[in-house]
Design a protein around this motif. Structure first.
Motif, mmCIF file in Angstrom:
data_model
loop_
_atom_site.group_PDB
_atom_site.id
_atom_site.type_symbol
_atom_site.label_atom_id
_atom_site.label_comp_id
_atom_site.label_asym_id
_atom_site.label_seq_id
_atom_site.Cartn_x
_atom_site.Cartn_y
_atom_site.Cartn_z
ATOM 1 N N SER A 227 43.084 38.597 47.504
ATOM 2 C CA SER A 227 43.451 39.468 46.393
ATOM 3 C C SER A 227 44.920 39.324 46.028
ATOM 4 N N ALA A 228 45.506 38.176 46.356
ATOM 5 C CA ALA A 228 46.923 37.946 46.053
ATOM 6 C C ALA A 228 47.124 36.529 45.519
ATOM 7 N N LEU A 229 48.257 36.345 44.832
ATOM 8 C CA LEU A 229 48.687 35.030 44.399
ATOM 9 C C LEU A 229 49.916 34.638 45.198
ATOM 10 N N ARG A 230 49.871 33.424 45.743
ATOM 11 C CA ARG A 230 51.032 32.903 46.456
ATOM 12 C C ARG A 230 51.617 31.748 45.645
ATOM 13 N N VAL A 231 52.912 31.810 45.404
ATOM 14 C CA VAL A 231 53.621 30.761 44.676
ATOM 15 C C VAL A 231 54.557 30.068 45.648
ATOM 16 N N SER A 232 54.365 28.745 45.798
ATOM 17 C CA SER A 232 55.176 27.966 46.725
ATOM 18 C C SER A 232 56.109 27.048 45.940
ATOM 19 N N VAL B 186 51.303 38.760 34.968
ATOM 20 C CA VAL B 186 50.995 39.487 33.744
ATOM 21 C C VAL B 186 50.023 40.623 34.061
ATOM 22 N N GLY B 187 50.401 41.838 33.704
ATOM 23 C CA GLY B 187 49.555 42.996 33.946
ATOM 24 C C GLY B 187 49.540 43.457 35.380
ATOM 25 N N GLY B 188 50.396 42.866 36.221
ATOM 26 C CA GLY B 188 50.401 43.230 37.634
ATOM 27 C C GLY B 188 51.806 43.393 38.167
ATOM 28 N N GLY B 189 51.955 43.075 39.434
ATOM 29 C CA GLY B 189 53.220 43.312 40.106
ATOM 30 C C GLY B 189 54.119 42.099 40.092
ATOM 31 N N SER B 190 55.181 42.200 40.911
ATOM 32 C CA SER B 190 56.138 41.117 41.016
ATOM 33 C C SER B 190 56.632 41.033 42.443
ATOM 34 N N ALA B 191 57.230 39.906 42.759
ATOM 35 C CA ALA B 191 57.771 39.707 44.103
ATOM 36 C C ALA B 191 58.882 38.685 44.022
ATOM 37 N N VAL C 151 52.239 37.851 45.525
ATOM 38 C CA VAL C 151 52.105 39.035 44.670
ATOM 39 C C VAL C 151 50.664 39.515 44.719
ATOM 40 N N PRO C 152 50.421 40.799 45.050
ATOM 41 C CA PRO C 152 49.052 41.333 44.991
ATOM 42 C C PRO C 152 48.528 41.306 43.560
ATOM 43 N N LEU C 153 47.270 40.965 43.414
ATOM 44 C CA LEU C 153 46.655 40.959 42.089
ATOM 45 C C LEU C 153 46.287 42.378 41.674
ATOM 46 N N PRO C 154 46.353 42.709 40.393
ATOM 47 C CA PRO C 154 45.994 44.057 39.939
ATOM 48 C C PRO C 154 44.504 44.300 40.093
ATOM 49 N N LEU D 150 56.624 33.706 35.081
ATOM 50 C CA LEU D 150 55.644 34.615 34.503
ATOM 51 C C LEU D 150 54.275 33.961 34.642
ATOM 52 N N VAL D 151 53.406 34.566 35.429
ATOM 53 C CA VAL D 151 52.113 33.967 35.768
ATOM 54 C C VAL D 151 51.019 34.703 35.012
ATOM 55 N N ALA D 152 50.288 33.982 34.169
ATOM 56 C CA ALA D 152 49.200 34.557 33.390
ATOM 57 C C ALA D 152 47.889 34.446 34.152
ATOM 58 N N PRO D 153 46.909 35.279 33.823
ATOM 59 C CA PRO D 153 45.599 35.178 34.470
ATOM 60 C C PRO D 153 45.009 33.780 34.326
#
Length: 754
Positions: A720-725, A738-743, A751-754, A690-693
């Motif tokens: 405009s995206a977050l990459r988690v490695s 949080v407040g956005g999408g998931s992948a 995951v694209p940012l909202p 779960l990734v918070a702003p």
């Protein structure tokens, strides 16, 4: 202990001698010793018939400066002493002398003495800022009408400075204005007495002070001289250590490096514990009905605990199952363990006269004796009870041998109750000073049991449920808050005690869900369930009534299930925080001050805490669900509802029994497991992050059950995206913003940012 009568006078019969000026100074490369007269010396005649106070300044470890003040040095020393782990390993301390000023520096901490001025010591941080000081009347000895000789130290309080800690204290969380005696007592949770007394306090100004004396230490925290923290011991010498920050976490890291870091409890111990309760009736049929009832209602259970009456009345402790109630203990334990449960047993260090162990211990000299050579006994708690002498190595081995029989039967851990009611009119096997041993006894008791568990179960599998402790006791987790009442007030008292203990170097702490004394109203029980299952360790326990959730209604069952399952899902996160406690001394349950030391709004908060670094928990202390709490700066997200709030701000909310303020910190990356049925499952199987702003650049590590890194996940922003490695694993995981999408992904997920 108070010595003065207001500012100008002394109490009747008290005579105090204060260090006044330096008469001689010996300076070495890494320490110095000052000899202070107790009056201004104008000529040689003034040196006669007048004491000197010897003040030694040294450094036992980096960032720690010790001060030892002595009147008469010839007093025999009988121990015991706290074990200091870093002492003697080299602190890098160096002295500097320029004119009349002498300084000793260790890491970011300096003590300064001006031998030409009035007596005093100033403690400075790395920027030269004064943290505290020994001022004009800060070094003294006092004689009292009863013939006592007390060494006294005062350290200055700054304007707006707050003092915390001193063990598990149920009085106000901020200790300013309080008189505190470091003296073990079985006093419950609603008095000034404490089960866990620790002569260490932490300041909001970024330093701590540890008084290296295991006996009674009396504190006056702005309560006698309102601008001073005073501590005194009835002795000829007093030794204290000022411990550098600059942050409270830094102070705890240095303090626990010195007195011992907590062991890492096994993952299974973080699940829900259920007990027989104390004075209730129970046998295998009752125990099985409890376990069946939890299973039928889908409430996961990890540990079952047998309280006192697993043994026969009047025979505590003989470590023998009551054959009338438990005719087949080995078979019963095997049946419980087949259901995946761990087993905990209640014990204490007292041996009743009716116990067969009394005669055995008396014959071999394993029981504490009085100066006449008689075994010390009384009838409080158990008829004719005696006390195991843990200063005797043979007695320790004897005691461990009795417990090993239980381990061989299938027991996994022990609730080490009591250890506070220790007499001072006795003689110890090793010649220890009875006054110093009163507080220290619990250290020997808990260490004896913990060391057996490590030996028999292996390192990483040992865990206690201990009530009493002193400095260094954090090495033997877990500790619980003792005998609290079944009320909202007692629930708040318990939290205050836990927060104070956390700021005294203890990494893991628990309490009796629902309260121990009395039977809680269903509203109290349900609110306490949420609090208890968002604590380090979670145990249902009572005195005269059972604590199975269905005794308190269907909704209590739902609340117990929901929060137990939530705690299991949080285990990848919680165990990571547990590993941090072992590594650095930062507790799992953290007063807000620890995470937000620069936020003035966090310095007095005692009805909320951080669970690990990223979860804010505010237990609800009302039946109707009204709760007031504070959120620091940033946008916080409620873990259960997704609602966001922005701080810094005070909040008033109303929550049902299935909720409470539980907010995710801005910038957090919270690892959540998929298995909600057990605390020690495969945390990487179905892991969700779960990734918070604000989490860009953050890396979070998920440990394995031994505390080693199993996988690490790093968050990077790309447009405009977050990459988690992921590193250390190629197992699939899910990212939810949080407040956005998931992948989902293996190795990485975007995951694209909202």
């Amino acid at each position: 202990m108070k010595f003065t009568d207001g500012f100008w006078l002394m109490r009747d019969g008290v005579h105090a001698s204060y260090a006044t000026e330096v008469r001689d100074l010996h300076v070495s490369d890494d320490h110095f010793t000052a000899y202070a007269a107790v009056k201004h010396v104008e000529h040689r005649g003034h040196t006669l018939n007048s004491p000197l106070i010897t003040v030694e300044c040294f450094s036992p470890a980096e960032g720690v400066i010790g001060v030892r003040t002595t009147h008469h040095a010839g007093k025999a020393h009988h121990g015991p002493d706290f074990v200091l782990h870093d002492a003697g390993r080299g602190s890098g301390a160096r002295t500097r002398r320029e004119g009349s000023v002498t300084e000793l520096t260790s890491g970011p901490l300096t003590v300064r003495l001006d031998s030409d001025g009035p007596w005093g010591l100033a403690f400075l941080d790395a920027d030269g800022r004064r943290l505290t000081a020994v001022e004009a009347k800060g070094t003294a000895f006092a004689r009292t009408p009863d013939g006592g000789h007390h060494m006294v130290t005062q350290l200055a309080l700054g304007v707006g400075e707050y003092i915390y800690g001193l063990g598990e204290r149920f009085t106000p969380y901020v200790k300013n204005g309080q008189s505190v005696d470091i003296w073990q007592a079985d006093g419950g949770t609603s008095s000034e007495q404490a089960y866990k007394n620790v002569p260490f306090h932490l300041s909001s100004r970024g330093y701590g002070v540890f008084v290296n004396h295991p006996g009674k230490v009396s504190y006056e925290i702005g309560s006698e001289s309102v601008g001073q923290v005073q501590f005194s011991v009835e002795d000829q010498s007093i030794e204290f250590y000022v411990i550098a920050g600059p942050t409270p976490k830094d102070v705890l890291a240095r303090y626990t490096a010195l007195t011992g870091r907590p062991a890492l409890p096994p993952a299974w111990s973080f699940g829900l514990w259920l007990t027989t309760s104390f004075c209730t009736s129970y046998d295998e049929e009752t125990v099985t009905s409890f376990v069946d009832g939890m299973a039928e209602r889908n409430i996961p259970l990890s540990v079952f605990h047998f309280d006192c009456f697993w043994m026969r009345e009047y025979q505590w402790s003989d470590f023998q199952w009551d054959p009338r109630t438990f005719p087949d203990p080995e078979g019963m334990l095997a049946r419980l363990k087949e259901r995946g449960l761990r087993i905990s047993m209640w014990i204490n260090p007292y041996i009743a006269q009716k116990s067969a162990l009394f005669a055995e211990g008396a014959h071999h000299g394993y029981l504490v004796r009085n100066p006449r050579g008689d075994i010390w006994q009384w009838d409080l708690w158990q008829a004719g009870m005696a006390l195991v002498d843990f200063t005797n190595p043979a007695a320790r081995a004897w005691f461990q041998g009795k417990l090993k029989t239980l381990l061989d039967q299938g027991v996994d851990c022990f609730k080490t109750d009591f250890g506070e009611r220790v007499p001072t009119d006795v003689v110890w096997h090793d010649g220890s000073d009875p006054e110093r041993m009163h507080n220290y006894y619990t250290q020997l008791y808990n260490a004896c049991v913990f060391e057996l568990l490590e030996k028999e179960r292996g390192e990483g599998e040992a865990v206690l449920f201990a009530r009493s402790a002193t400095a260094g006791g954090q090495q033997f987790p877990v500790h619980w808050g003792g005998d609290c009442f079944a009320s909202f007030n007692a629930m708040a008292e318990s939290l205050r005690g836990g927060l104070s203990l956390s700021l005294s170097g203890f990494g893991f702490w628990s309490h009796d869900i629902g309260g121990f004394e009395g039977t809680p109203d269903p509203e109290v029980f349900k609110r306490w369930l949420a609090f208890g299952l968002l604590s380090s360790h979670s145990r249902l326990h009572g005195n005269m009534s059972y604590r199975v959730p269905w005794e308190f209604g269907d909704e209590a069952v739902e609340v117990a299930r929901q929060f137990t399952e939530l705690k299991h899902r949080l285990m990848p996160y919680l165990y990571g925080a547990a590993v941090e406690a072992r590594r650095s001394g930062t507790p799992l349950m953290r007063p807000m001050l620890l995470e937000f030391p620069d936020d003035p709004g966090c310095r007095t908060l005692d009805r909320q805490y951080m669970l690990g670094p990223d979860l804010l928990v505010a237990p609800v202390f009302t039946a109707d669900g009204d709760v007031e709490f504070y959120v620091p700066e940033g946008t916080w997200t409620h873990l259960l509802t997704g609602v966001t709030v922005t701080g810094p701000a005070w909040r008033r909310e109303r929550h049902g029994f299935d909720s409470l303020p539980l907010y995710v910190r801005p910038g957090a990356v919270l690892p959540l497991g998929a298995d909600d049925q057990r605390p020690d499952g495969d945390w990487l199987d179905g892991l969700t992050l779960l990734v918070a702003p604000g989490a860009e650049g953050r890396t979070v590590t998920v440990p394995d059950h031994g505390g080693a890194p199993a996988a690490a996940y790093t968050v990077v922003r790309e447009g405009s995206a977050l990459r988690v490695s992921a590193s250390g694993t190629d197992r699939p995981f899910r990212v939810r913003v949080v407040g956005g999408g998931s992948a989902r992904g293996s190795g990485e997920a975007t995951v694209p940012l909202p």
